[in-house]
Design a protein around this motif. Structure first.
Motif, PDB file in Angstrom:
ATOM      1  N   ASN A 124       0.807  -1.216   0.000  1.00 24.38           N
ATOM      2  CA  ASN A 124       0.000   0.000   0.000  1.00 24.38           C
ATOM      3  C   ASN A 124       0.842   1.269   0.000  1.00 24.38           C
ATOM      4  O   ASN A 124       0.321   2.367  -0.146  1.00 24.38           O
ATOM      5  CB  ASN A 124      -0.917   0.024   1.226  1.00 24.38           C
ATOM      6  N   GLY A 125       2.143   1.145   0.181  1.00 28.30           N
ATOM      7  CA  GLY A 125       3.007   2.314   0.167  1.00 28.30           C
ATOM      8  C   GLY A 125       2.852   3.145   1.425  1.00 28.30           C
ATOM      9  O   GLY A 125       2.502   2.633   2.483  1.00 28.30           O
ATOM     10  N   THR A 126       3.128   4.459   1.316  1.00 25.86           N
ATOM     11  CA  THR A 126       3.054   5.360   2.454  1.00 25.86           C
ATOM     12  C   THR A 126       1.913   6.349   2.274  1.00 25.86           C
ATOM     13  O   THR A 126       1.498   6.643   1.159  1.00 25.86           O
ATOM     14  CB  THR A 126       4.371   6.132   2.627  1.00 25.86           C
ATOM     15  N   ASP A 127       1.435   6.853   3.399  1.00 24.24           N
ATOM     16  CA  ASP A 127       0.364   7.840   3.388  1.00 24.24           C
ATOM     17  C   ASP A 127       0.937   9.156   3.891  1.00 24.24           C
ATOM     18  O   ASP A 127       1.350   9.254   5.043  1.00 24.24           O
ATOM     19  CB  ASP A 127      -0.779   7.368   4.301  1.00 24.24           C
ATOM     20  N   ARG A 128       1.000  10.150   3.039  1.00 22.62           N
ATOM     21  CA  ARG A 128       1.535  11.453   3.405  1.00 22.62           C
ATOM     22  C   ARG A 128       0.382  12.437   3.542  1.00 22.62           C
ATOM     23  O   ARG A 128      -0.453  12.562   2.647  1.00 22.62           O
ATOM     24  CB  ARG A 128       2.524  11.955   2.348  1.00 22.62           C
ATOM     25  N   ARG A 129       0.337  13.125   4.653  1.00 25.09           N
ATOM     26  CA  ARG A 129      -0.716  14.101   4.878  1.00 25.09           C
ATOM     27  C   ARG A 129      -0.130  15.329   5.564  1.00 25.09           C
ATOM     28  O   ARG A 129       0.874  15.255   6.261  1.00 25.09           O
ATOM     29  CB  ARG A 129      -1.836  13.511   5.749  1.00 25.09           C
ATOM     30  N   GLU A 130      -0.767  16.477   5.322  1.00 30.58           N
ATOM     31  CA  GLU A 130      -0.302  17.721   5.907  1.00 30.58           C
ATOM     32  C   GLU A 130      -1.169  18.093   7.105  1.00 30.58           C
ATOM     33  O   GLU A 130      -2.386  17.897   7.085  1.00 30.58           O
ATOM     34  CB  GLU A 130      -0.324  18.844   4.868  1.00 30.58           C
ATOM     35  N   VAL A 131      -0.534  18.614   8.130  1.00 28.18           N
ATOM     36  CA  VAL A 131      -1.247  19.009   9.339  1.00 28.18           C
ATOM     37  C   VAL A 131      -0.818  20.415   9.734  1.00 28.18           C
ATOM     38  O   VAL A 131       0.283  20.863   9.439  1.00 28.18           O
ATOM     39  CB  VAL A 131      -0.963  18.030  10.506  1.00 28.18           C
ATOM     40  N   LEU A 132      -1.726  21.117  10.417  1.00 29.87           N
ATOM     41  CA  LEU A 132      -1.434  22.432  10.980  1.00 29.87           C
ATOM     42  C   LEU A 132      -1.380  22.303  12.492  1.00 29.87           C
ATOM     43  O   LEU A 132      -2.212  21.619  13.098  1.00 29.87           O
ATOM     44  CB  LEU A 132      -2.510  23.447  10.577  1.00 29.87           C
ATOM     45  N   GLU A 133      -0.420  22.964  13.095  1.00 25.35           N
ATOM     46  CA  GLU A 133      -0.264  22.918  14.547  1.00 25.35           C
ATOM     47  C   GLU A 133      -0.200  24.343  15.094  1.00 25.35           C
ATOM     48  O   GLU A 133       0.442  25.218  14.506  1.00 25.35           O
ATOM     49  CB  GLU A 133       1.010  22.165  14.915  1.00 25.35           C
ATOM     50  N   LEU A 134      -0.899  24.582  16.196  1.00 31.34           N
ATOM     51  CA  LEU A 134      -0.868  25.883  16.850  1.00 31.34           C
ATOM     52  C   LEU A 134       0.412  26.002  17.668  1.00 31.34           C
ATOM     53  O   LEU A 134       0.655  25.211  18.575  1.00 31.34           O
ATOM     54  CB  LEU A 134      -2.096  26.044  17.748  1.00 31.34           C
ATOM     55  N   LYS A 135       1.247  27.000  17.366  1.00 33.67           N
ATOM     56  CA  LYS A 135       2.501  27.207  18.083  1.00 33.67           C
ATOM     57  C   LYS A 135       2.403  28.340  19.105  1.00 33.67           C
ATOM     58  O   LYS A 135       3.296  28.495  19.943  1.00 33.67           O
ATOM     59  CB  LYS A 135       3.632  27.512  17.098  1.00 33.67           C
ATOM     60  N   SER A 136       1.348  29.144  19.032  1.00 35.47           N
ATOM     61  CA  SER A 136       1.188  30.258  19.960  1.00 35.47           C
ATOM     62  C   SER A 136       0.866  29.757  21.361  1.00 35.47           C
ATOM     63  O   SER A 136       0.303  28.671  21.539  1.00 35.47           O
ATOM     64  CB  SER A 136       0.059  31.192  19.494  1.00 35.47           C
ATOM     65  N   GLN A 137       1.178  30.582  22.343  1.00 35.91           N
ATOM     66  CA  GLN A 137       0.841  30.305  23.728  1.00 35.91           C
ATOM     67  C   GLN A 137      -0.188  31.311  24.217  1.00 35.91           C
ATOM     68  O   GLN A 137      -0.291  32.431  23.698  1.00 35.91           O
ATOM     69  CB  GLN A 137       2.092  30.361  24.608  1.00 35.91           C
ATOM     70  N   GLN A 138      -0.947  30.907  25.228  1.00 33.30           N
ATOM     71  CA  GLN A 138      -1.979  31.772  25.793  1.00 33.30           C
ATOM     72  C   GLN A 138      -1.410  33.140  26.178  1.00 33.30           C
ATOM     73  O   GLN A 138      -0.347  33.232  26.780  1.00 33.30           O
ATOM     74  CB  GLN A 138      -2.558  31.112  27.047  1.00 33.30           C
ATOM     75  N   GLU A 139      -2.139  34.197  25.810  1.00 34.15           N
ATOM     76  CA  GLU A 139      -1.885  35.569  26.246  1.00 34.15           C
ATOM     77  C   GLU A 139      -0.628  36.216  25.653  1.00 34.15           C
ATOM     78  O   GLU A 139      -0.491  37.433  25.659  1.00 34.15           O
ATOM     79  CB  GLU A 139      -1.778  35.635  27.792  1.00 34.15           C
ATOM     80  N   VAL A 140       0.314  35.425  25.140  1.00 32.34           N
ATOM     81  CA  VAL A 140       1.608  35.970  24.742  1.00 32.34           C
ATOM     82  C   VAL A 140       1.469  36.980  23.598  1.00 32.34           C
ATOM     83  O   VAL A 140       2.127  38.014  23.594  1.00 32.34           O
ATOM     84  CB  VAL A 140       2.580  34.848  24.335  1.00 32.34           C
ATOM     85  N   THR A 141       0.605  36.693  22.629  1.00 40.99           N
ATOM     86  CA  THR A 141       0.438  37.597  21.485  1.00 40.99           C
ATOM     87  C   THR A 141      -0.959  38.190  21.425  1.00 40.99           C
ATOM     88  O   THR A 141      -1.454  38.542  20.360  1.00 40.99           O
ATOM     89  CB  THR A 141       0.744  36.849  20.163  1.00 40.99           C
ATOM     90  N   GLY A 142      -1.611  38.302  22.585  1.00 45.58           N
ATOM     91  CA  GLY A 142      -2.897  39.004  22.642  1.00 45.58           C
ATOM     92  C   GLY A 142      -4.109  38.143  22.382  1.00 45.58           C
ATOM     93  O   GLY A 142      -5.180  38.664  22.049  1.00 45.58           O
ATOM     94  N   ILE A 143      -3.978  36.827  22.525  1.00 50.32           N
ATOM     95  CA  ILE A 143      -5.105  35.922  22.290  1.00 50.32           C
ATOM     96  C   ILE A 143      -5.292  35.040  23.526  1.00 50.32           C
ATOM     97  O   ILE A 143      -4.325  34.564  24.116  1.00 50.32           O
ATOM     98  CB  ILE A 143      -4.860  35.021  21.069  1.00 50.32           C
ATOM     99  N   ALA A 144      -6.549  34.819  23.892  1.00 51.67           N
ATOM    100  CA  ALA A 144      -6.865  33.901  24.995  1.00 51.67           C
ATOM    101  C   ALA A 144      -7.967  32.966  24.532  1.00 51.67           C
ATOM    102  O   ALA A 144      -8.882  33.362  23.814  1.00 51.67           O
ATOM    103  CB  ALA A 144      -7.306  34.670  26.232  1.00 51.67           C
ATOM    104  N   TRP A 145      -7.869  31.694  24.940  1.00 51.21           N
ATOM    105  CA  TRP A 145      -8.854  30.704  24.500  1.00 51.21           C
ATOM    106  C   TRP A 145      -9.165  29.724  25.611  1.00 51.21           C
ATOM    107  O   TRP A 145      -8.455  29.618  26.610  1.00 51.21           O
ATOM    108  CB  TRP A 145      -8.356  29.955  23.259  1.00 51.21           C
TER     109      TRP A 145
END
Length: 294
Positions: free
Chosen positions: A270-291
């Motif tokens: 079946n070979g390999t399965d390549r997929r793209e993912v996005l990851e959040l690198k920001s931290q809480q409050e550091v750049t003006g965002i809270a979640w």
């Protein structure tokens, strides 16, 4: 018996004991190694050729980082500082930045000077364009910006209060180029959003903003790109990437996303399965965002 004879015999006796112990240890080591070899041969005999790639797939290569993406909200807008501004404005739904907003955008550019940003893409709304220009100044980036209508404000009466759906809310491309000669690098590849968008998690506007972010990132890949947009885009991207609900996004805040390629090894057939993912690198409050981490 003479003392020296006793001493000699004692030494010879100790050496004999040591020799016996060493011989015994060697015999045990041989038995242990033979036992391990037998176990390995037994395991190998149970593994079929088809299972070999599956065993190899247990060691997956680490994700390969492709791109860095920054999604930024515009600076402070004039109608937030002056509630009467819209009463006499020619385009009341497209306010410019305040002086405070311009300075904050300039500072973000300075802060991100070492981030390696290659391209800046902006919503067509004036507050975003002015933010993008100030960020470029802070970055010491000589080239201009691109405009993408996919990054536009939510097209809803709940957000753009009292707007006429038939009215042009932003400057046309020719007007933008006249306002910023030589600084608008390209026209938007997509049209303005339709009126009547919904807002929030699972809404049409959040889907549109998140998809626009991914599309633009892929368009400029592998270059590092900064997108200047609106508050709802911050919420849409962080929820889309991490599943977190943003409850605060300040003027000139930004989220840092990282795009990677993950390889899932499968069987040889079946070979390999390549997929793209996005990851959040920001931290809480550091750049003006809270979640909220649901």
């Amino acid at each position: 018996m003479e003392p020296w004879v006793i001493a000699v015999l004692s030494v010879l006796g100790g050496a004999a004991v040591v020799s016996v112990l060493y011989w015994f240890f060697c015999q045990q080591q041989v038995k242990y190694e033979r036992g391990n070899q037998a176990d390995l041969e037994s395991i190998a005999s149970d593994v079929t050729p088809a299972q070999t790639p599956q065993l190899q797939s247990a060691v997956k290569p680490p994700p390969r980082v492709i791109q860095q993406i920054y999604v930024m909200r515009h600076g402070e807008r004039e109608d937030c500082a002056d509630s009467t501004w819209a009463d006499t404005a020619e385009r009341p739904y497209d306010p410019p930045l305040t002086a405070k907003g311009e300075e904050a955008a300039l500072q973000v550019g300075r802060d991100l000077r070492n981030a390696g940003i290659d391209f800046v893409v902006s919503s067509p709304f004036l507050r975003c364009l002015q933010t993008a220009m100030k960020v470029c100044e802070g970055l010491e980036m000589k080239k201009g910006i691109c405009v993408d209508y996919g990054l536009s404000e939510v097209h809803s009466m709940d957000v753009i209060h009292g707007a006429n759906p038939l009215e042009t809310l932003v400057l046309e491309d020719a007007e933008l180029r006249k306002l910023y000669p030589g600084k608008i690098l390209c026209q938007s590849p997509v049209s303005m959003p339709e009126w009547g968008e919904t807002r929030g998690v699972g809404s049409t506007s959040w889907d549109r903003l998140f998809e626009a972010t991914k599309r633009i990132a892929a368009q400029y890949s592998p270059s590092t790109v900064l997108l200047v947009t609106h508050g709802d885009a911050i919420g849409a991207c962080i929820y889309g990437v991490a599943g977190y609900t943003v409850w605060r996004s300040d003027f000139c805040c930004y989220a840092h996303l990282e795009r990677s390629e993950v390889v899932d090894l499968k069987t040889e057939q079946n070979g390999t399965d390549r997929r793209e993912v996005l990851e959040l690198k920001s931290q809480q409050e550091v750049t003006g965002i809270a979640w909220l981490e649901d």
